[in-house]
Each structure stands twice: as C-alpha cells, then as structure tokens.
Design a protein around this motif. Sequence first.
Motif, PDB file in Angstrom:
ATOM      1  N   GLU A  54      14.343  -6.131  62.060  1.00 15.28           N
ATOM      2  CA  GLU A  54      14.310  -4.975  61.136  1.00 15.28           C
ATOM      3  C   GLU A  54      13.321  -5.225  60.006  1.00 15.28           C
ATOM      4  O   GLU A  54      12.506  -4.372  59.664  1.00 15.28           O
ATOM      5  CB  GLU A  54      15.701  -4.731  60.549  1.00 15.28           C
ATOM      6  N   ALA A  55      13.416  -6.432  59.438  1.00 17.49           N
ATOM      7  CA  ALA A  55      12.524  -6.769  58.314  1.00 17.49           C
ATOM      8  C   ALA A  55      11.073  -6.791  58.780  1.00 17.49           C
ATOM      9  O   ALA A  55      10.175  -6.277  58.101  1.00 17.49           O
ATOM     10  CB  ALA A  55      12.923  -8.116  57.725  1.00 17.49           C
ATOM     11  N   ALA A  56      10.851  -7.388  59.960  1.00 17.96           N
ATOM     12  CA  ALA A  56       9.475  -7.522  60.438  1.00 17.96           C
ATOM     13  C   ALA A  56       8.870  -6.180  60.840  1.00 17.96           C
ATOM     14  O   ALA A  56       7.664  -5.978  60.760  1.00 17.96           O
ATOM     15  CB  ALA A  56       9.433  -8.484  61.614  1.00 17.96           C
ATOM     16  N   MET A  57       9.741  -5.246  61.282  1.00 14.56           N
ATOM     17  CA  MET A  57       9.222  -3.972  61.779  1.00 14.56           C
ATOM     18  C   MET A  57       9.229  -2.875  60.718  1.00 14.56           C
ATOM     19  O   MET A  57       8.802  -1.747  60.989  1.00 14.56           O
ATOM     20  CB  MET A  57      10.055  -3.512  62.985  1.00 14.56           C
ATOM     21  N   ALA A  58       9.736  -3.181  59.541  1.00 14.63           N
ATOM     22  CA  ALA A  58       9.772  -2.154  58.475  1.00 14.63           C
ATOM     23  C   ALA A  58       8.350  -1.742  58.117  1.00 14.63           C
ATOM     24  O   ALA A  58       7.417  -2.548  58.209  1.00 14.63           O
ATOM     25  CB  ALA A  58      10.470  -2.727  57.252  1.00 14.63           C
ATOM     26  N   PRO A  59       8.156  -0.487  57.703  1.00 18.80           N
ATOM     27  CA  PRO A  59       6.801  -0.061  57.304  1.00 18.80           C
ATOM     28  C   PRO A  59       6.275  -0.967  56.194  1.00 18.80           C
ATOM     29  O   PRO A  59       7.045  -1.404  55.336  1.00 18.80           O
ATOM     30  CB  PRO A  59       7.011   1.362  56.775  1.00 18.80           C
ATOM     31  N   PRO A  60       4.987  -1.268  56.193  1.00 20.37           N
ATOM     32  CA  PRO A  60       4.446  -2.192  55.186  1.00 20.37           C
ATOM     33  C   PRO A  60       4.545  -1.668  53.755  1.00 20.37           C
ATOM     34  O   PRO A  60       4.547  -2.446  52.812  1.00 20.37           O
ATOM     35  CB  PRO A  60       2.990  -2.378  55.609  1.00 20.37           C
ATOM     36  N   ILE A  61       4.592  -0.336  53.605  1.00 21.71           N
ATOM     37  CA  ILE A  61       4.794   0.238  52.261  1.00 21.71           C
ATOM     38  C   ILE A  61       6.072   1.075  52.312  1.00 21.71           C
ATOM     39  O   ILE A  61       6.168   2.022  53.101  1.00 21.71           O
ATOM     40  CB  ILE A  61       3.602   1.110  51.830  1.00 21.71           C
ATOM     41  N   LYS A  62       7.021   0.712  51.499  1.00 27.07           N
ATOM     42  CA  LYS A  62       8.333   1.370  51.565  1.00 27.07           C
ATOM     43  C   LYS A  62       8.245   2.846  51.167  1.00 27.07           C
ATOM     44  O   LYS A  62       7.467   3.219  50.302  1.00 27.07           O
ATOM     45  CB  LYS A  62       9.311   0.632  50.636  1.00 27.07           C
ATOM     46  N   LEU A  63       9.097   3.632  51.828  1.00 28.16           N
ATOM     47  CA  LEU A  63       9.211   5.045  51.466  1.00 28.16           C
ATOM     48  C   LEU A  63      10.155   5.167  50.276  1.00 28.16           C
ATOM     49  O   LEU A  63      11.252   4.618  50.287  1.00 28.16           O
ATOM     50  CB  LEU A  63       9.783   5.822  52.656  1.00 28.16           C
ATOM     51  N   VAL A  64       9.704   5.861  49.247  1.00 29.92           N
ATOM     52  CA  VAL A  64      10.537   6.024  48.042  1.00 29.92           C
ATOM     53  C   VAL A  64      10.670   7.519  47.746  1.00 29.92           C
ATOM     54  O   VAL A  64       9.694   8.268  47.815  1.00 29.92           O
ATOM     55  CB  VAL A  64       9.896   5.295  46.840  1.00 29.92           C
ATOM     56  N   GLU A  77       5.002   4.611  52.670  1.00 29.65           N
ATOM     57  CA  GLU A  77       4.815   4.590  54.133  1.00 29.65           C
ATOM     58  C   GLU A  77       3.406   4.970  54.544  1.00 29.65           C
ATOM     59  O   GLU A  77       3.209   5.636  55.559  1.00 29.65           O
ATOM     60  CB  GLU A  77       5.850   5.476  54.836  1.00 29.65           C
ATOM     61  N   GLU A  78       2.435   4.583  53.753  1.00 29.35           N
ATOM     62  CA  GLU A  78       1.048   4.800  54.180  1.00 29.35           C
ATOM     63  C   GLU A  78       0.660   3.679  55.145  1.00 29.35           C
ATOM     64  O   GLU A  78       1.177   2.563  55.054  1.00 29.35           O
ATOM     65  CB  GLU A  78       0.116   4.830  52.971  1.00 29.35           C
ATOM     66  N   GLU A  79      -0.235   3.996  56.065  1.00 32.30           N
ATOM     67  CA  GLU A  79      -0.552   3.037  57.118  1.00 32.30           C
ATOM     68  C   GLU A  79      -1.995   2.555  57.125  1.00 32.30           C
ATOM     69  O   GLU A  79      -2.326   1.630  57.860  1.00 32.30           O
ATOM     70  CB  GLU A  79      -0.236   3.669  58.484  1.00 32.30           C
TER      71      GLU A  79
END
Length: 449
Positions: A54-64, A77-79
């Motif tokens: 879960e931690a490794a697959m989380a989006p690199p920028i958190k959605l707030v 959640e920008e990629e």
Amino acid sequence: MALKGAEIIKRLPKTNCKECGYPTCFAFAMKLATGGAKLEDCPYLPPEVRAELEAAMAPPIKLVTIGTGDNALVIGEEEVMFRHEKSFFHETGIAILISDKESESDIEERIKGIKELHLERIGQKLKINLLALFFESGEKAKFEALVKKAHETTNFALILISEDTDVLFSGASLCADRKPLVYPITKENVSSAIPKLKELGTPAGVKGESIEEIVSLTSNLKDTGVEEIVLDPGSKNIREAVRDQTLIRRAALKKGFRPLGYPTISFPCFMYHDRFKEALAAATLTTKYAGIVVVSQVDKHFLSPLLVHRFNIYSDPRRPMTVEEKVYEISNPNEYSPILITTNYALDFFIVSGAIEEANIPAYLCIKDTGGIGVMAAWTSGKFNGEAIADFFKKYGVGDKVKHRKLIIPGVAKKLKGELEEELPDWEIIFGPLEASDIPRFLSEEWKQ
Ligand code: SF4
C-alpha cells in the motif's frame, strides 16, 4: 504507481489460487501495477506485506481535500513534471486574501466581488476556489467575526492564516464542518497543533524556512497520523518559489521522497505589493507547481486572465477541446439571417462566434462534430467534406430555418466548395474570409449587400 509488476509479484503468495479473479498471481500483479486491480482482492496477503505494498503503491503526491461538498478543492496526485507528458489533473486552487483589518463594508464588498466573478470558457465555468482569512488585526474577536461571516455567507473553501495558534484553532473550530486549511503549522507550534488538527480533522498548511525544515515537520505530522498536509517552503519571491516548487515536485515524483509528497501552497499576495508582479507570480506558480495560490486582488482584470491561464494549463493535452455539434443561434437570427459553418474545434467556435457577435448581425452558426480537429485536417479525414455537411444539413433541418439558400464556409476550405455544390445543389456556396478577424467586416459589408 511506484512499483512495477515484477516487483509486486515477489511479495505475492504465488499459489495461483485464482480467488482474486485472475488466473495467476503474476496476472494479478500486472493488473495491480497498472491500477486495474486492488490489493484487497487477494485475501492471502499477510498484513505487513499489504501495508508495505500500500505504501509503495500510493500516489507520489498525496491527494488533499480542503472544504466540503461541491465547493471542496481537491489538490495533489499529480503524476508528471510537464503537462505535455500526460496531463495535470487537479487544478491549482485560487484563493483571495481577506484581512480582518479591513472594515466590515470593505470585507462585504470584497466577498461580493468574489461571488460575482463568473467566467465561462468552452462550456466550463471558471471560478475562485477559496477565501484566505488573515489574522492581522491582533484582535481575536475580529478574526472570529471574519471567519463567521465567510462561513455563514459563502460556500467557498477556507484557509485560516494566523501566527497565533490559539486564534488559529479558535477560528478553525468555528468552521470545522467546512474542513478549512489551517496555516501556518511550523516547528514552533507543531506539537501543540497536532492534537487540535486530529480533533478537528482539518488539513495542515505546513510552513518551513527551508525544504529541510518542511521534511522534518511532515515526518513528524505523518508519524502522529496527520496526513492531509499542504506545503509552503517559505519562498519570498518568484525566483525562490519556482526553485522550491520544482524541487518539491521533483523529489516527490522522481525520487519517490514521501516527506515531500504533498501538494503545495504559495503566496504571491505576500511576495509583491505591485499588482502586476503579483499577477506574474500567480500565473507562474499556477504553471509550476503550486496546489494553491493566494492573491490579494479581486478585480476581474486581475483574476480573469489568471482563471483562463489555469484553465489552459489544466486542460488535458491528449484530448482536443470541443463544443457540442448543433446549430447555434447567435443574437436571435431570423429567416433572412446568414448561415455559417465550421468545425467543433473549440477555438474555431469561440473565434467565429465572437466575430459574429462583434459584427452585431444575427446569424446561424452550424457546428459540425469533427472530433475537435480544425477545418483542413477535418476535410482531409472526411469529417468535414461535402457529404458530411450535407448529412448535417438534413439532420438539423438547416434549410427550414431560412428563406434564402446561401451558405458561408470557412475561407480556407477551398476544395469544399465544389463538393458542396454537388451535395447541396440548391445552395449557393460562399467563401467567408480567410481570417476570422475579418468576419465582422465581411458580414457588415458583403453579406448585407
Ligand atoms: Fe495469487 Fe492472491 Fe490471486 Fe490467489 S488471490 S491467485 S494468491 S494473487
């Protein structure tokens, strides 16, 4: 998605039991890696492996999320670093600063101006997202009155700004149901702020004097369960801001550095007193890479270009901008009004419709669906040829709308004329001007004649 399928498979049970709905663990891993499956579909993952994945697959920028309901602002959640690589997804929130030092009537005027600012572009409503309420008066009661007014008389998402933590959280408790962003959380107040952040469930605007300071603050907050975080690296001018924003985005996306994997906030309103410099900073930081920009100006000459700029940056470059196919009636046309036709490429539509409005001559504007491509490319691909336009005329009963039989086609579509004369033999096909800017003159002089 930070992990590849080959890395995920190493952590799966590899029994190929199929309970996840896939024939093998390998197939499941591949699907997970592309976001097509969920970890919970495999019931045999040990909790520690699941947590690790879960931690490794989380989006690199958190959605707030700041705010609630339809007016909530969602950022993060920008990629990608550059829009053309894919797209930017969650547009920069534009916040207007309101100080509690302003008089009641000035505050009301300001709020009224923000509420009334509506702009439409290519069918999209462009709007301001947040009010940034600033404790500047030194009087707690004034700040609380401002928070109450903003909460009770508007639906905007809120940012509360106060160096005084007592005032900050007192204001936050007045509008906790609106889920405001509380700012600044600093190394000085973080310990006392954590219990209140958790109690109110509001996102934290973290401010550091340097990137290093932010890293230590976000790590501290995350360890205590506060994960909705927005970062302010404390940049003092546009040069520093672009440097800091780029560094944060790059660290999150390219290095997977979790302590900087949050959206950001920037304050052009505090960087410059000159409104042109402030506008320049706001536009630059909308591009690179602020999740929120806070500005001080409410007049439409300042905000409208910023809203349009944001719209352009956050439109998806993979999809052409289009408008609906139909016959648009401009300025109440009648049976003697001209008929023009062009493609549903949004810019074609807006330029031509704007020129017709400028001419102040009522007209029918036929917009043919070409998948959002312009006149010449659409003609080459058969989406805007004689046959396709004749079908459009039948479908929308264009001939029934007028008593004349004259159709104005784009001046660049030279080869279309012959095709249309065959397909629509009753119609006179007239070339419009080569440049849309010449349409007002064309309609006023040549059409009227
Ligand atoms: Fe493999 Fe789990 Fe799917 Fe079974 S449910 S096939 S163990 S991934």
